[in-house]
Write a protein that holds these residues in place. Structure first.
Motif, mmCIF file in Angstrom:
data_model
loop_
_atom_site.group_PDB
_atom_site.id
_atom_site.type_symbol
_atom_site.label_atom_id
_atom_site.label_comp_id
_atom_site.label_asym_id
_atom_site.label_seq_id
_atom_site.Cartn_x
_atom_site.Cartn_y
_atom_site.Cartn_z
ATOM 1 N N SER A 106 39.723 37.257 36.468
ATOM 2 C CA SER A 106 38.528 36.883 37.228
ATOM 3 C C SER A 106 38.318 37.775 38.440
ATOM 4 O O SER A 106 37.360 37.588 39.188
ATOM 5 N N LYS A 107 39.188 38.759 38.631
ATOM 6 C CA LYS A 107 39.000 39.667 39.765
ATOM 7 C C LYS A 107 37.676 40.416 39.624
ATOM 8 O O LYS A 107 37.025 40.736 40.613
ATOM 9 N N MET A 108 37.272 40.684 38.381
ATOM 10 C CA MET A 108 36.042 41.439 38.138
ATOM 11 C C MET A 108 34.780 40.644 38.460
ATOM 12 O O MET A 108 33.699 41.226 38.576
ATOM 13 N N ILE A 109 34.891 39.323 38.623
ATOM 14 C CA ILE A 109 33.701 38.528 38.942
ATOM 15 C C ILE A 109 33.812 37.842 40.296
ATOM 16 O O ILE A 109 32.919 37.095 40.685
ATOM 17 N N SER A 110 34.886 38.094 41.016
ATOM 18 C CA SER A 110 35.048 37.483 42.335
ATOM 19 C C SER A 110 34.017 38.059 43.296
ATOM 20 O O SER A 110 33.848 39.283 43.372
ATOM 21 N N PRO A 111 33.306 37.214 44.047
ATOM 22 C CA PRO A 111 32.316 37.727 45.007
ATOM 23 C C PRO A 111 32.886 38.748 45.968
ATOM 24 O O PRO A 111 32.196 39.682 46.371
ATOM 25 N N GLN A 112 34.140 38.573 46.355
ATOM 26 C CA GLN A 112 34.766 39.523 47.282
ATOM 27 C C GLN A 112 34.743 40.931 46.711
ATOM 28 O O GLN A 112 34.379 41.901 47.384
ATOM 29 N N ASN A 113 35.143 41.080 45.443
ATOM 30 C CA ASN A 113 35.216 42.404 44.832
ATOM 31 C C ASN A 113 33.849 42.925 44.423
ATOM 32 O O ASN A 113 33.589 44.134 44.492
ATOM 33 N N LEU A 114 32.966 42.023 44.014
ATOM 34 C CA LEU A 114 31.616 42.443 43.654
ATOM 35 C C LEU A 114 30.893 43.054 44.849
ATOM 36 O O LEU A 114 30.276 44.111 44.753
ATOM 37 N N THR A 115 30.974 42.378 45.984
ATOM 38 C CA THR A 115 30.218 42.852 47.141
ATOM 39 C C THR A 115 30.798 44.139 47.703
ATOM 40 O O THR A 115 30.058 45.015 48.183
ATOM 41 N N THR A 116 32.120 44.316 47.643
ATOM 42 C CA THR A 116 32.715 45.572 48.087
ATOM 43 C C THR A 116 32.288 46.709 47.172
ATOM 44 O O THR A 116 31.933 47.797 47.644
ATOM 45 N N GLY A 117 32.270 46.445 45.878
ATOM 46 C CA GLY A 117 31.899 47.482 44.919
ATOM 47 C C GLY A 117 30.453 47.922 45.036
ATOM 48 O O GLY A 117 30.160 49.119 45.101
ATOM 49 N N VAL A 118 29.527 46.968 45.066
ATOM 50 C CA VAL A 118 28.111 47.345 45.103
ATOM 51 C C VAL A 118 27.754 48.058 46.401
ATOM 52 O O VAL A 118 26.844 48.894 46.440
ATOM 53 N N HIS A 120 33.346 39.627 29.718
ATOM 54 C CA HIS A 120 34.669 40.257 29.572
ATOM 55 C C HIS A 120 35.740 39.408 30.255
ATOM 56 O O HIS A 120 36.859 39.286 29.756
ATOM 57 N N SER A 121 35.383 38.829 31.387
ATOM 58 C CA SER A 121 36.325 37.963 32.101
ATOM 59 C C SER A 121 36.711 36.766 31.237
ATOM 60 O O SER A 121 37.892 36.412 31.129
ATOM 61 N N LEU A 122 35.721 36.140 30.595
ATOM 62 C CA LEU A 122 35.987 34.960 29.770
ATOM 63 C C LEU A 122 36.795 35.315 28.521
ATOM 64 O O LEU A 122 37.688 34.567 28.116
ATOM 65 N N ILE A 123 36.492 36.451 27.912
ATOM 66 C CA ILE A 123 37.251 36.883 26.734
ATOM 67 C C ILE A 123 38.715 37.105 27.097
ATOM 68 O O ILE A 123 39.631 36.650 26.397
ATOM 69 N N MET A 124 38.943 37.794 28.224
ATOM 70 C CA MET A 124 40.322 38.122 28.604
ATOM 71 C C MET A 124 41.126 36.896 28.998
ATOM 72 O O MET A 124 42.307 36.788 28.659
ATOM 73 N N VAL A 125 40.512 35.951 29.716
ATOM 74 C CA VAL A 125 41.277 34.768 30.109
ATOM 75 C C VAL A 125 41.626 33.930 28.885
ATOM 76 O O VAL A 125 42.709 33.325 28.825
ATOM 77 N N CYS A 126 40.744 33.916 27.893
ATOM 78 C CA CYS A 126 41.065 33.200 26.653
ATOM 79 C C CYS A 126 42.220 33.878 25.911
ATOM 80 O O CYS A 126 43.081 33.204 25.335
ATOM 81 N N LEU A 127 42.240 35.200 25.941
ATOM 82 C CA LEU A 127 43.342 35.928 25.303
ATOM 83 C C LEU A 127 44.673 35.641 25.996
ATOM 84 O O LEU A 127 45.696 35.429 25.336
ATOM 85 N N ILE A 128 44.660 35.627 27.328
ATOM 86 C CA ILE A 128 45.887 35.320 28.072
ATOM 87 C C ILE A 128 46.339 33.892 27.767
ATOM 88 O O ILE A 128 47.538 33.634 27.556
#
Length: 613
Positions: A554-566, A585-593
């Motif tokens: 979920s790091k890829m969808i965290s507001p903290q990382n989104l706002t730093t990136g954009v 992609h976040s949902l697919i990966m967490v289901c895999l884990i």
């Protein structure tokens, strides 16, 4: 549903008038409390992804709703609620944003001085001018190397900027950088997430490191091919580039697994990222994918802030101040057929591009050392800093007033500590120290001191809104935590019995979404994972490790990382656009884990370190 044995509340808790966290305050129903507690989280997601609201507004709205729910539903005293908010804001700025600000400042110095131009020229002349290959080299391998050293969103900001300057569309650059910044996260910042988890749960750090080293490498192995498929499609991405993806994935996953299992949590990502980077660069000297015009890298000279001001009619500084002895233009042969092409805004700096990338002159050995100097300096200093435990020198433990030991953590049966560890010599300071030798190199090579002023201005422009957003989201996370809302949600998920290994990954996912940090996610739910595992009869090591492995997704969808990136690639206010592209992609990966944890617990329990049958 599993009934947990909640510890009794001692008499002294009432005598001292401590705030007692309620686990099922909504009508005495745990499930009802679960859904009410989710409201602030869902609000942030909906505002970002559906209504395309900027992250700082979405996180502020989530914070306001959380305040009302904490005070009126979970009955948290208002004074303590606002103390928790203050604690979160302070933590957001030190150490988190202190790391990001200093890393971005050094990056901007490299841009303003022209060293970044040489680094891009080195990249394009030592690799095929193909964005599919550059996606793996920069986004995956180089990003993992940076994550292994610094973490906290720094790799996403730097790598996405580099990728845009190499011809990527800005949104693509950030999306794929965020996707890649997953498997290195659990061992990021020299293993801090793992060591934090071990200290909080009392589990052996090597057992946790080994368990994660038997989960994450499986994801690392296929991640390059997975990303290529989404970037370029089945034929151009997978069929034509699978050899490069295999080299990147195998070299990284094998080293990550070996170091995590045999050495410890400090070096798996740093060494794996370095080996993967070198392996991939060497491999593409002998192999190249079939040429496709649509994936040809288009790179050129990056204009500095001084250039932009001059073109906008701002009186320029004296000519000598704008001399750029490091400019990439000095490495371009005269080419009759060159045109400018807009590729987006990077760090509020314009980019001029040339379509004839083959006209670039390969950097000399001296230029190569110069191009890599900022990253080499940061890596060396941060490694020495961490292993010498410099950060602990002069640290001050601030016991947060009205909060520390004034909240009863009902689920764990103990007072809740609220201590802000102020470390003047934290990792962010180590990165700042790295600036001084790098600055000496910049000046020695001939750049004007004005570049430092321009870099400072660029850093402020990029990060003043992310600082605000991260402050709001961490205030939200701390209030969510100290009010007890997060434990009501976690306890509900932990009550599913034998299905818990799957939901264990989702607990980590939730924690990292809130905080943007695997370390914080482990702090939030690490103990809950251990308590649930022992109640249900599962492996505590596996569940705690799965919390950390799930958090990375979920790091890829965290507001903290989104706002730093954009903010670093000129897409301010477009966090929702990136969220809509990354959440699947976040949902697919967490289901895999989660599925992996189920297989390891019930199918091959022997894979768990020191598993007791």
């Amino acid at each position: 549903m599993v009934a947990f044995d909640i510890p009794e509340i001692p008499a002294y808790v009432y005598e001292q008038n401590m705030f007692i966290q309620e686990l099922s305050p909504i009508g005495g129903s745990l499930v009802g409390s679960f859904f009410v507690g989710l409201i602030p989280l869902l609000l942030v997601l909906v505002l970002l992804g559906v209504f395309r609201v900027p992250a700082y507004i979405a996180s502020f709205c989530g914070l306001i709703i959380c305040i009302f729910i904490s005070i009126f539903a979970w009955h948290m005293p208002a004074q303590q609620a606002f103390q928790a908010i203050g604690n979160g804001i302070v933590f957001a700025n030190w150490p988190i944003m202190w790391i990001v600000v200093n890393a971005m400042f050094i990056y901007n110095v490299s841009v303003e001085s022209g060293i970044f131009d040489i680094f891009r020229r080195w990249m394009i002349t030592n690799t095929p001018p193909d964005t599919r290959i550059l996606l793996l080299i920069v986004g995956f391998s180089f990003g993992a190397l940076l994550e292994g050293v610094a973490g906290f969103g720094t790799p996403g900001a730097i790598c996405s900027s580099l990728m845009v300057s190499l011809g990527f569309e800005p949104a693509d650059a950030l999306v794929f950088t965020l996707i890649f910044d997953t498997t290195p996260v659990a061992f990021g910042a020299l293993g801090i997430p793992v060591t934090t988890l071990a200290s909080l749960t009392g589990l052996d750090v090597m057992d946790l490191s080994a368990m994660m080293g038997r989960q994450l490498p499986l994801l690392s192995l296929f991640l390059p091919l997975y990303a290529l498929g989404f970037y370029a499609g089945f034929r151009a991405g997978i069929m034509e580039c699978w050899p490069a993806a295999a080299v990147a994935g195998i070299s990284f996953s094998v080293i990550q697994a070996v170091f995590a299992n045999l050495v410890g949590p400090e070096l798996p990502d740093l060494i794996a990222g370095l080996i993967s980077l070198l392996s991939l660069i060497i491999f593409v000297q002998f192999w190249k994918p079939p040429y496709r015009a649509e994936y040809e890298a288009t790179v050129g000279k990056m204009r500095t802030q001084g250039d932009i001001e001059a073109s906008a009619g701002v009186a320029p500084a004296p000519a000598e101040n704008h001399d750029r002895p490091l400019s990439i233009s000095s490495g371009i042969s005269a080419a009759p057929n060159t045109t400018e092409k807009a590729v987006g805004e990077v760090n509020k700096q314009e980019i001029e591009t040339t379509e004839n990338v083959m006209s670039y002159v390969k950097p000399t050995f001296r230029e190569t050392l110069l191009a890599w100097s900022p990253w080499i300096i940061i890596v060396v200093i941060v490694i020495i800093w961490s292993f010498a435990k410099v950060s602990e020198k002069g640290q001050v433990l601030v016991h947060w007033p009205q909060l520390d030991q004034r909240v009863w953590l009902t689920l764990y049966g103990k007072p809740y500590a609220a201590i802000w560890t102020f470390q003047p010599l934290a990792t962010g300071t180590a990165i700042l120290i790295s600036f001084f030798p790098f600055a000496a190199i910049v000046l020695w090579y001939g750049a004007h001191p004005r570049v430092f002023y321009h870099a400072l201005k660029a850093t402020y422009r990029q990060l003043h809104m992310p600082v605000l957003t991260v402050s709001f989201i961490m205030a939200f996370a701390y209030l969510f935590n100290y009010s007890g809302i997060v434990y009501s949600i976690g306890l509900t998920l932990a009550s599913v019995g034998k299905a818990f290994p799957f939901l264990s990954a989702w607990l980590g996912w939730l924690g990292c979404f809130l905080s943007g940090s695997d370390t914080s996610a482990n702090s939030l739910f690490g103990n809950l994972q251990v308590v649930a595992a022992r109640e249900i009869g599962l492996s505590a090591v596996l569940m705690a490790a799965t919390n950390s492995s799930g958090a990375i997704t979920s790091k890829m969808i965290s507001p903290q990382n989104l706002t730093t990136g954009v903010s670093t690639i000129g897409l301010q206010g477009q966090e929702g656009r990136i969220l809509r592209r990354t959440i699947i992609h976040s949902l697919i990966m967490v289901c895999l884990i989660g599925a992996m944890a189920c297989v390891q617990q019930y199918g091959i329990p022997g894979i768990i370190p020191h598993y007791e049958h």
